[in-house]
Scaffold this active site. Structure first.
Site, PDB file in Angstrom:
ATOM      1  N   GLY A 203       0.797  -1.218   0.000  1.00  0.00           N
ATOM      2  CA  GLY A 203       0.000   0.000   0.000  1.00  0.00           C
ATOM      3  C   GLY A 203       0.827   1.265   0.000  1.00  0.00           C
ATOM      4  O   GLY A 203       1.967   1.295  -0.457  1.00  0.00           O
ATOM      5  N   ASP A 228      -5.608  -8.204  -7.290  1.00  0.00           N
ATOM      6  CA  ASP A 228      -5.239  -8.130  -5.869  1.00  0.00           C
ATOM      7  C   ASP A 228      -4.069  -7.166  -5.696  1.00  0.00           C
ATOM      8  O   ASP A 228      -2.966  -7.431  -6.172  1.00  0.00           O
ATOM      9  CB  ASP A 228      -4.867  -9.514  -5.340  1.00  0.00           C
ATOM     10  CG  ASP A 228      -6.027 -10.496  -5.419  1.00  0.00           C
ATOM     11  OD1 ASP A 228      -7.156 -10.085  -5.114  1.00  0.00           O
ATOM     12  OD2 ASP A 228      -5.794 -11.658  -5.803  1.00  0.00           O
ATOM     13  N   LEU A 229      -4.291  -6.058  -5.014  1.00  0.00           N
ATOM     14  CA  LEU A 229      -3.295  -4.988  -4.895  1.00  0.00           C
ATOM     15  C   LEU A 229      -1.987  -5.504  -4.319  1.00  0.00           C
ATOM     16  O   LEU A 229      -1.962  -6.108  -3.232  1.00  0.00           O
ATOM     17  CB  LEU A 229      -3.849  -3.864  -4.012  1.00  0.00           C
ATOM     18  CG  LEU A 229      -2.940  -2.652  -3.815  1.00  0.00           C
ATOM     19  CD1 LEU A 229      -2.699  -1.943  -5.146  1.00  0.00           C
ATOM     20  CD2 LEU A 229      -3.534  -1.688  -2.792  1.00  0.00           C
ATOM     21  N   ASP A 230      -0.897  -5.264  -5.063  1.00  0.00           N
ATOM     22  CA  ASP A 230       0.464  -5.613  -4.642  1.00  0.00           C
ATOM     23  C   ASP A 230       0.625  -7.113  -4.355  1.00  0.00           C
ATOM     24  O   ASP A 230       1.493  -7.521  -3.566  1.00  0.00           O
ATOM     25  CB  ASP A 230       0.875  -4.808  -3.394  1.00  0.00           C
ATOM     26  CG  ASP A 230       0.950  -3.308  -3.670  1.00  0.00           C
ATOM     27  OD1 ASP A 230       1.179  -2.936  -4.832  1.00  0.00           O
ATOM     28  OD2 ASP A 230       0.750  -2.526  -2.718  1.00  0.00           O
ATOM     29  N   GLU A 231      -0.187  -7.941  -4.993  1.00  0.00           N
ATOM     30  CA  GLU A 231      -0.120  -9.389  -4.775  1.00  0.00           C
ATOM     31  C   GLU A 231       0.298 -10.147  -6.030  1.00  0.00           C
ATOM     32  O   GLU A 231       0.362 -11.377  -6.018  1.00  0.00           O
ATOM     33  CB  GLU A 231      -1.488  -9.910  -4.295  1.00  0.00           C
ATOM     34  CG  GLU A 231      -1.922  -9.421  -2.931  1.00  0.00           C
ATOM     35  CD  GLU A 231      -1.232 -10.151  -1.800  1.00  0.00           C
ATOM     36  OE1 GLU A 231      -0.495 -11.111  -2.083  1.00  0.00           O
ATOM     37  OE2 GLU A 231      -1.433  -9.765  -0.632  1.00  0.00           O
TER      38      GLU A 231
END
EC number: 3.5.1.10
Length: 286
Positions: A203, A228-231
């Site tokens: 984040g 999926d954020l930053d995944e």
């Protein structure tokens, strides 16, 4: 790095079994082609086999002709495969917000032929880097984002990707989250640089949180973008050493150097077709 003289890269993924390497090599030789570089990996946990072969071919060889001759082997071994023509540079769109360190590094490496790509355009939600784009003779597109116009602007972005025949989108510190729908449409074609050593400090403002935790290393992670954020699957990472005397500004300055280096490395690996997806992980052939 692809050795001099390679014309094509053949990528293969399949269920691991005996005879794959021999069959592939025999098919390549039967087409009067030569293996310049070969790497393979068998994943014992999944039973999957991955292979990358750089090939030199006669001048008249085309990817279509190679595909046709290779099809019997691909069918016999049930291969997931693709041939990439190294004689054609990939077309890349760079997206950036206000921090320009990664953008400037990519443009320099491209101009000095260290990154074999054609930059079709620079897209930003700010006007900060228009002058830089104009100086390079690269199209600049300003797409300001608000909660109200996000989907409309993403539709414009997708239209530009199709019009410019973009192969790769590079998020060079583009500080907007792409919608799930756009991520799915561009799956495997978007590389992001995250200013942290994932999976830690996801984040916003990771350097501030790293400073608060008193970390002794700050890092950066280049990964493919997913909903999926930053995944997304990680391509490459690196770190630099810090200590208790470093301020947040010191961490940010060191981190920006690392970000530029890591993003350029990931882009180069992608351009040379050295990255293969293995679920949520990557196989990276050096």
């Amino acid at each position: 790095m692809v050795q001099s003289g390679a014309d094509f890269v053949l990528l293969i993924a399949c269920e691991d079994r005996k005879g794959i390497v021999a069959a592939v090599a025999n098919s390549i030789a039967s087409q009067d082609c030569n293996i310049i570089e070969s790497s393979q990996y068998g994943d014992a946990s999944t039973g999957r086999f991955f292979m990358r072969v750089a090939i030199s071919c006669p001048e008249e060889m085309t990817s279509e002709r190679f595909n046709s001759a290779f099809l019997p082997v691909a069918t016999a071994f049930r291969l997931d495969w693709r041939v990439h023509d190294l004689r054609k540079k990939l077309r890349a769109m760079i997206m950036v917000s206000q921090g320009g360190h990664c953008l400037n590094d990519l443009l320099y490496r491209t101009s000095t032929k260290r990154l074999p790509m054609d930059v079709t355009s620079i897209v930003s939600n700010h006007m900060t880097w228009k002058r830089r784009a104009d100086h390079e003779g690269i199209e600049f597109h300003h797409l300001p984002i608000t909660p109200e116009n996000k989907l409309e602007q993403e539709a414009k972005l997708l239209a530009m990707v199709e019009e410019q025949q973009v192969d790769l989108i590079i998020l060079a510190r583009y500080m907007q989250v792409l919608s799930d729908q756009l991520c799915r449409k561009l799956d495997g074609r978007v590389i992001n640089i995250h200013h942290s050593f994932l999976p830690g400090f996801k984040g916003a403002k990771p350097y501030h949180r790293a400073y608060e935790r008193g970390v002794k290393m700050v890092g950066a992670t280049a990964h493919y973008v997913t909903p999926d954020l930053d995944e997304g699957p990680i391509i490459t990472q690196d770190v630099s050493i810090v200590d208790h005397a470093d301020t947040i500004e010191d961490l940010i300055a060191q981190g920006q150097d690392t970000e530029s280096r890591v993003l350029a490395r990931a882009v180069k690996l992608h351009l040379e077709h050295r990255v293969m997806l293995n679920g949520n992980r990557t196989i990276v052939f050096k």
